[in-house]
Design an enzyme around this catalytic site. Structure first.
Site, PDB file in Angstrom:
ATOM      1  N   ASP A   1       0.875  -1.176   0.000  1.00 19.69           N
ATOM      2  CA  ASP A   1       0.000   0.000   0.000  1.00 19.69           C
ATOM      3  C   ASP A   1       0.904   1.215   0.000  1.00 19.69           C
ATOM      4  O   ASP A   1       2.027   1.163   0.516  1.00 19.69           O
ATOM      5  CB  ASP A   1      -0.887   0.062   1.249  1.00 19.69           C
ATOM      6  CG  ASP A   1      -0.133   0.618   2.443  1.00 19.69           C
ATOM      7  OD1 ASP A   1       0.688  -0.127   3.029  1.00 19.69           O
ATOM      8  OD2 ASP A   1      -0.313   1.806   2.767  1.00 19.69           O
TER       9      ASP A   1
ATOM     10  N   HIS B   1      -5.124   8.434 -13.522  1.00 18.43           N
ATOM     11  CA  HIS B   1      -3.931   8.024 -14.270  1.00 18.43           C
ATOM     12  C   HIS B   1      -2.912   7.319 -13.367  1.00 18.43           C
ATOM     13  O   HIS B   1      -2.406   6.246 -13.706  1.00 18.43           O
ATOM     14  CB  HIS B   1      -3.272   9.209 -14.970  1.00 18.43           C
ATOM     15  CG  HIS B   1      -1.943   8.832 -15.568  1.00 18.43           C
ATOM     16  ND1 HIS B   1      -1.847   8.152 -16.770  1.00 18.43           N
ATOM     17  CD2 HIS B   1      -0.678   8.933 -15.095  1.00 18.43           C
ATOM     18  CE1 HIS B   1      -0.577   7.883 -17.016  1.00 18.43           C
ATOM     19  NE2 HIS B   1       0.153   8.341 -16.019  1.00 18.43           N
TER      20      HIS B   1
ATOM     21  N   CYS C   1      -5.393   9.036 -20.411  1.00 13.88           N
ATOM     22  CA  CYS C   1      -4.488   9.114 -21.566  1.00 13.88           C
ATOM     23  C   CYS C   1      -5.241   8.913 -22.880  1.00 13.88           C
ATOM     24  O   CYS C   1      -4.811   9.401 -23.916  1.00 13.88           O
ATOM     25  CB  CYS C   1      -3.352   8.109 -21.413  1.00 13.88           C
ATOM     26  SG  CYS C   1      -2.160   8.632 -20.148  1.00 13.88           S
TER      27      CYS C   1
END
Lengths: 369, 369
Positions: free
Chosen positions: B266, B335, B309
């Site tokens: 994490d 993203h 993108c």
């Protein structure tokens, strides 16, 4: 652009129509969420599509200053820039020049002003206002108008209205010269003076625009006066063209204005209020930060079918707001936009069934909200 | 919870596995986005599902203070509260008590500390740490551990490691007493001292936890040292249990740690960096506010298949960042999370094909990123 009038309510001036644009059909009456800086704050285009948004409003003033309309044009236009393939209406920039910038100088040619961002000096005239909107690739452009504060003397209102007419004429000519791309709307001005409003409407209609806006309202005047002005202007607007009430308003304003023949609306209220934790419901609004919602497992509005009300409790939305989480703005915006779009959908249905008076009566029973 | 070891890379210690939980299967190696305050900052659960997120991490410390674990429990638990139906791992709160709060007093019983929000005083001990996580309805809980800063003397590290072991034992007992709901992981401590790390691992393994974390890394020590510690601990962890490296790290850290036998990660890096306009690409990162992107029509990463993108230019993302728009955080987060999840997917594929050394070599060729 072509406006199709589908039906009229028999007891009010409410109209049900359809705007045919090159980027798709828009059902009217319509509410346009505001995407000031090429984004409806906190929303992705997909979220807007899921909300059934049909058309957005973007602000020329903001995009002119940043990133610049020529930059947007070089990047393929506003639709491509912001990933939105449905129609976009742009304002002319006039309203923000008058309300946001340090005004330097206003002349018959236009306005010299200072950017609210960095103080840089710029000039905006009627021809440039059209050019900016064309560079952005706007589907519905607005003429540059002189925006007056409220209250204004009849003398100031008259001068301002006539300046707006002169600019409207120049915008109209420049739009012709550039081949009449998409649509250009005239804007009726004249403050609270019915005779000035009528003169403005008559002379704009004589110029023959694809649509007409009513500007200079919701700038501080009392609500009944605003409704009165709309009512006084409407008879002078041609039935076969769309009418757009700029910058209005609350859900009950929408109903009241539709009853007076308005087809199109835009307002920052649902999105701005969302970010401030003010959420619309069928029973009025709630202020989500209120401590009484701390452990409230109910949705914002139990009659609402929006994805936020289907999933989250008031307690969670309050938590996000108190914790200053970005998701608070996102979820609140989804709910408030859904509420507005649902209101406008209901308005359409009531007109279709020729029962608009019912939603009008319901709205008046609720009181202003 | 059951861990299934699917295959091992023949030339490194990389493992490909599967964690079976009551809320679904998690493919390992796995990256868990961080949802500190019951939200992965700026993301809706739908967006996380679209990104193929399989499990989230939430922070007990934050939720204990606000809105309170008992409030969350009364509202039906954390999954219902935040609208997330897949697994959630919670930390014990220890790390934040040590890093965020004003520490008042640490004893064998636990920690008395002041909230970073309002200065109120609270106590956190091993039993309460389990109770908080159970109230939240966590799928994978962590023991309370004593978190040491770097650098630490061997004396301090020894004392801290032994205190963590004592707390681990109490957590384990309390978990038994409460009927072993879901899973509880032990956490190996011992700072940079290999013999302390080994002692910690051995004694935790003797307590028999469903999984083991490596804690106390990525706290300022040099990267090679971090990798060395992971390498030194791994042989003492049972092969049939998942290994979780807490709070790590960069994309290359993920590859390096998987090569050393780690299964779970994490880190706030993809989400926090996103909000600061730092975007990951296969060729290193870009800083989106850079003026060179002002009119750049290219996507962030032309090899990236993420929805950002596919739709937006660097110029648009720069505009959103400069204009301080909420959508900047949203799109940048999509993203960056996609980049991390795609990295972990590639890692899995390379292990499956027994060619993990190739991605490891590629990563090392690129340099740390």
């Amino acid at each position: 652009m072509r406006f199709e009038l589908i039906t009229k309510d028999p007891k009010t001036r409410a109209r049900r129509g359809r705007l045919h644009t090159s980027r798709g059909v828009i059902e009217t009456p319509i509410f346009m969420p505001v995407g000031t800086q090429a984004t409806v704050k906190s929303m992705t285009p997909n979220q807007l599509r899921d909300l059934t948004v049909e058309i957005l409003l973007c602000n020329s003033y903001h995009l002119f200053l940043r990133p610049g309309h020529e930059t947007v044009a070089r990047l393929g236009g506003l639709h491509r820039f912001m990933g939105w393939d449905r129609p976009i209406l742009t304002d002319s920039g006039g309203f923000q020049v008058f309300s946001l910038s340090s005004l330097r100088d206003i002349s018959e040619d236009g306005v010299r002003f200072q950017s609210h961002l960095d103080g840089s000096t710029h000039f905006l005239g009627p021809e440039l206002a059209v050019d900016i909107q064309m560079a952005l690739g706007s589907d519905i452009m607005m003429i540059l108008d002189d925006c007056l504060a409220y209250p204004a003397t009849v003398f100031d209102a008259d001068r301002s209205m006539k300046r707006s007419l002169a600019w409207a004429e120049r915008c109209r000519k420049h739009w012709d010269m550039r081949g009449q791309p998409n649509a250009l709307f005239g804007i009726v001005q004249g403050s609270i003076y019915a005779d000035l409003r009528r003169e403005s409407a008559d002379r704009l209609v004589a110029m023959d625009f694809p649509g007409y806006a009513i500007g200079g309202l919701a700038v501080g005047e009392p609500k009944p006066l605003m409704y009165e002005i709309i009512e006084s202007v409407e008879p002078y607007l041609p039935e076969e063209k769309p009418r757009y009430l700029m910058g209005v308003g609350t859900p009950s304003d929408l109903v009241e204005a539709v009853a007076r023949g308005v087809d199109m609306f835009d307002c920052v209220m649902p999105t701005r209020h969302a970010r401030n934790g003010w959420l619309f419901t069928r029973d009025g609004h709630i202020v989500i930060k209120n401590s009484k919602y701390k452990e409230d497992p109910e949705p914002v509005d139990s009659t609402c079918a929006c994805p936020v009300c289907k999933t989250y409790s008031r307690a969670y939305l309050r938590h996000l707001f108190i914790a200053n989480e970005i998701l608070s703005s996102v979820l609140n915006t989804i709910h408030n936009l859904y509420f507005y779009l649902d209101t406008i959908r209901r308005i359409r249905q009531f007109i279709e069934f020729h029962r608009f008076e019912e939603i009008l009566a319901e709205t008046r029973r609720m009181g202003a909200h």
